[in-house]
Scaffold this motif. Structure first.
Motif, short mmCIF file in Angstrom:
data_model
loop_
_atom_site.label_atom_id
_atom_site.label_comp_id
_atom_site.label_asym_id
_atom_site.label_seq_id
_atom_site.Cartn_x
_atom_site.Cartn_y
_atom_site.Cartn_z
N ASP A 284 0.86 -1.18 0.00
CA ASP A 284 0.00 0.00 0.00
C ASP A 284 0.90 1.23 0.00
O ASP A 284 2.11 1.12 0.21
CB ASP A 284 -0.92 -0.01 1.24
CG ASP A 284 -0.12 0.13 2.51
OD1 ASP A 284 0.43 1.23 2.75
OD2 ASP A 284 -0.01 -0.84 3.27
N THR A 285 0.31 2.40 -0.21
CA THR A 285 1.15 3.60 -0.33
C THR A 285 1.09 4.49 0.91
O THR A 285 1.55 5.63 0.88
CB THR A 285 0.76 4.42 -1.58
OG1 THR A 285 -0.65 4.63 -1.55
CG2 THR A 285 1.14 3.70 -2.84
N GLU A 286 0.50 3.98 2.00
CA GLU A 286 0.55 4.74 3.25
C GLU A 286 1.67 4.23 4.15
O GLU A 286 2.32 4.99 4.84
CB GLU A 286 -0.76 4.58 4.01
CG GLU A 286 -1.95 5.18 3.30
CD GLU A 286 -3.24 4.56 3.80
OE1 GLU A 286 -4.05 4.16 2.94
OE2 GLU A 286 -3.42 4.44 5.02
N PHE A 288 3.60 1.19 2.98
CA PHE A 288 4.46 0.33 2.19
C PHE A 288 4.57 -1.06 2.82
O PHE A 288 5.62 -1.68 2.86
CB PHE A 288 5.81 0.99 1.89
CG PHE A 288 5.59 2.26 1.15
CD1 PHE A 288 5.34 2.23 -0.22
CD2 PHE A 288 5.48 3.47 1.81
CE1 PHE A 288 5.03 3.38 -0.91
CE2 PHE A 288 5.16 4.63 1.13
CZ PHE A 288 4.94 4.59 -0.23
N ASN A 302 9.29 -3.21 -4.68
CA ASN A 302 7.84 -3.14 -4.46
C ASN A 302 7.11 -2.57 -5.68
O ASN A 302 7.74 -2.08 -6.63
CB ASN A 302 7.52 -2.34 -3.18
CG ASN A 302 7.69 -0.84 -3.36
OD1 ASN A 302 7.83 -0.35 -4.47
ND2 ASN A 302 7.70 -0.11 -2.25
N THR A 303 5.80 -2.70 -5.65
CA THR A 303 5.01 -2.09 -6.72
C THR A 303 3.71 -1.55 -6.15
O THR A 303 3.19 -2.11 -5.18
CB THR A 303 4.76 -3.07 -7.89
OG1 THR A 303 4.09 -2.37 -8.94
CG2 THR A 303 3.90 -4.25 -7.46
N TYR A 304 3.26 -0.47 -6.71
CA TYR A 304 1.98 0.15 -6.35
C TYR A 304 1.63 1.08 -7.50
O TYR A 304 2.50 1.40 -8.32
CB TYR A 304 2.09 0.89 -5.00
CG TYR A 304 3.24 1.88 -4.88
CD1 TYR A 304 3.14 3.18 -5.39
CD2 TYR A 304 4.44 1.50 -4.26
CE1 TYR A 304 4.21 4.07 -5.28
CE2 TYR A 304 5.49 2.39 -4.15
CZ TYR A 304 5.37 3.68 -4.66
OH TYR A 304 6.42 4.57 -4.56
N LYS A 307 4.19 3.62 -9.25
CA LYS A 307 5.55 3.33 -8.77
C LYS A 307 6.62 3.77 -9.77
O LYS A 307 6.52 3.52 -10.96
CB LYS A 307 5.69 1.83 -8.52
CG LYS A 307 7.12 1.35 -8.26
CD LYS A 307 7.66 1.82 -6.93
CE LYS A 307 9.10 1.37 -6.72
NZ LYS A 307 9.61 1.76 -5.40
N SER A 313 12.42 7.77 -4.48
CA SER A 313 11.12 7.19 -4.10
C SER A 313 11.32 6.20 -2.95
O SER A 313 10.52 6.14 -2.03
CB SER A 313 10.49 6.46 -5.28
OG SER A 313 10.42 7.30 -6.40
N HIS A 316 11.57 7.98 0.39
CA HIS A 316 10.24 8.38 0.87
C HIS A 316 9.52 7.17 1.48
O HIS A 316 8.93 7.25 2.56
CB HIS A 316 9.44 8.96 -0.31
CG HIS A 316 7.96 8.96 -0.11
ND1 HIS A 316 7.32 9.90 0.66
CD2 HIS A 316 7.00 8.12 -0.56
CE1 HIS A 316 6.02 9.64 0.65
NE2 HIS A 316 5.80 8.57 -0.07
N GLU A 317 9.62 6.06 0.77
CA GLU A 317 8.95 4.85 1.24
C GLU A 317 9.51 4.41 2.61
O GLU A 317 8.77 3.98 3.49
CB GLU A 317 9.10 3.73 0.20
CG GLU A 317 8.36 4.03 -1.10
CD GLU A 317 8.86 3.22 -2.29
OE1 GLU A 317 8.59 3.64 -3.43
OE2 GLU A 317 9.52 2.18 -2.07
#
Lengths: 353, 117
Positions: A284-286, A288, A302-304, A307, A313, A316-317
């Protein structure tokens, strides 16, 4: 206390290592995760299959300039790694190099049990997979049927020189690994043939010089060409065919060591029950976080939706992951959001106050 | 003065990729790209480019057709080193990430090897 310039690595220990977080992968994202977790008082052990930190930055492009790391107009992979190592030093991460996490399972208390290929065991509250393109593994030459010989008479590394005694050894490649093994194994081999596609070598000049001397005194045969077929039965090689400028030649061979560099493979991560999409871990992007609560995936692996495989990036994750990890590691502690510019408690952790 | 539309448009170059089974695809590539990038933009099979064009793997290996070898020039030492990691390296072997698309190679023919590894 470790010396200022040395990287702390784990010493021999008995029983599993208990820690807050195990980070799989010591590339830029795994390293920065140490920082973000450290600011929140979360301790981490970092495991990497390579023998040094940096991941792809160290293995694929240590000298190549990177232009898109914020505030660093240009930085090489090596420099970026060194700067990250400096940045995370206050948090004393423990590194386990040249090891790969092979198994991951959940214990009865909700913590994760991990084991490496060197049998190092961990128990952690949180697992962060920062494994980039996967683990670096030796490239398998696309020779028909080579799989059945691997580990029996085709080797990508040698543990015991003695096991090579009296064999007809063929070493393929032109880099340091190929040359070092040529020099080390020639004295015990029945015959040793070094095969390389051209009469120029990437290996250190002094190794090349030594090899050429051995070729002169006939303890090593150098063939310029490429292996086309392998022969044998039941996993035991008996001969190989080599294409040279003069044509095809068949030579006896009971052990072959091909050195064609490393490639990235997802590896055991695929077997941990995590949701994957085209060999990438869905998060998820909140937070990870993966489909398994407490297991996070950051960086290239990872993927979202949306991405981008960028180092920035991944950074940030790592920051968002750390906030979520805090809830698991310290379920009863309220997390106050703080800035490193003004928080005296953060500055104390960083050792600047 | 404003440049005309024709002037601002990037010049295009034709590249033909031939697969091991003989199937051929010709694409228009913008000058300044690399042959690898042109292949990826056009979904050419068999060009993997694992490292993304950093000359750090050998998975964008191609065979440059005889007639075009002189025009594309020779591989640099770094590229030769990487070609050591490719399979079935031949006379016309190059890493397509190291060949720049330009008018000079308009019409170039490259063959995709049976395997990248």
């Amino acid at each position: 206390m470790a010396e200022t310039n040395s990287i702390p690595t784990a010493s021999e220990s008995s029983g599993p290592i208990e820690t807050d977080v195990v980070i799989i992968g010591a590339g830029p994202c795994g390293l920065f995760a140490v920082f973000e977790l450290g600011l929140l008082d979360i301790k981490a052990h970092v495991i990497d299959i390579l023998d040094r930190p940096g991941g792809q930055c160290a293995e694929l492009y240590p000298e190549k300039p990177i232009y898109d790391v914020p505030a660093l107009p240009v930085v090489t992979g090596q420099e970026l790694t060194e700067r990250l190592m400096e940045q995370i030093k206050p948090f004393n991460p423990v590194f386990h190099f040249s090891e790969r996490i092979d198994s991951l399972s959940k214990g009865p208390d909700g913590r994760f049990h991990l084991k490496t290929d060197a049998a190092t065991e961990f128990i952690a509250k949180v697992v962060v997979i920062a494994a980039g393109g996967g683990s670096f593994t030796p490239k398998r030459p696309p020779l028909n049927g080579i799989e059945e010989y691997e580990g029996k008479s085709v080797f990508y590394s040698v543990r015991k020189i003695e096991s090579m005694r009296g064999q007809d050894i063929v070493i393929v490649g032109g880099g340091d690994s190929a040359l070092d093994w040529t020099l080390n194994l020639a004295p015990v081999a029945k015959s040793l043939t070094l095969i390389h596609r051209r009469d120029e070598f990437r290996a250190a000049p002094h190794s090349v010089e030594k090899m050429r001397k051995m070729v002169e005194d006939a303890s090593v045969r150098l063939m310029i060409g490429q292996v086309t077929t392998i022969e044998g039965r039941g996993g035991q090689l008996s001969a190989i065919e080599v294409k040279t400028a003069a044509g095809q030649e068949k030579i006896p061979c009971t052990a072959m060591l091909p050195f064609f560099g490393l490639t990235m493979k997802l590896g055991p991560v695929a077997d941990w029950g995590l949701n994957l999409n085209e060999n990438l871990i869905v998060v998820d992007t909140e937070r990870f976080e993966t489909n398994e609560h407490g297991i996070f995936a950051i960086g290239d692996i990872n993927t979202y939706p949306g991405k981008l495989k960028l180092i920035l990036s991944g950074f940030h994750e790592a920051a968002l992951m750390a906030q979520a990890a805090h809830k698991i590691v310290y379920p009863d502690k309220k997390l106050l959001f703080q800035y490193t510019t003004s928080s005296s408690s953060l500055q104390k952790k960083l050792g600047v106050k | 003065m404003l440049a005309s539309f024709e002037d601002t448009r990037a010049a295009m170059t034709k590249i033909t990729f031939i697969q091991p089974d003989g199937e051929s695809q010709t694409v228009d590539a913008e000058n300044g790209l690399t042959v690898m990038e042109a292949a990826k933009l056009n979904d050419i099979a068999g060009i993997e480019a694992e490292c993304g064009g950093a000359c750090a793997c050998a998975t964008c290996h191609v065979y440059v057709d005889d007639a075009w070898r002189d025009k594309v020039g020779k591989a640099t030492e770094m590229e030769e080193d990487m070609l050591d990691f490719a399979f079935d390296v031949r006379e016309g072997s190059r890493l397509s990430c190291q060949i720049k698309v330009s008018d000079a190679i308009d019409g170039i023919v490259v063959r995709v090897p049976a395997k990248q590894f």
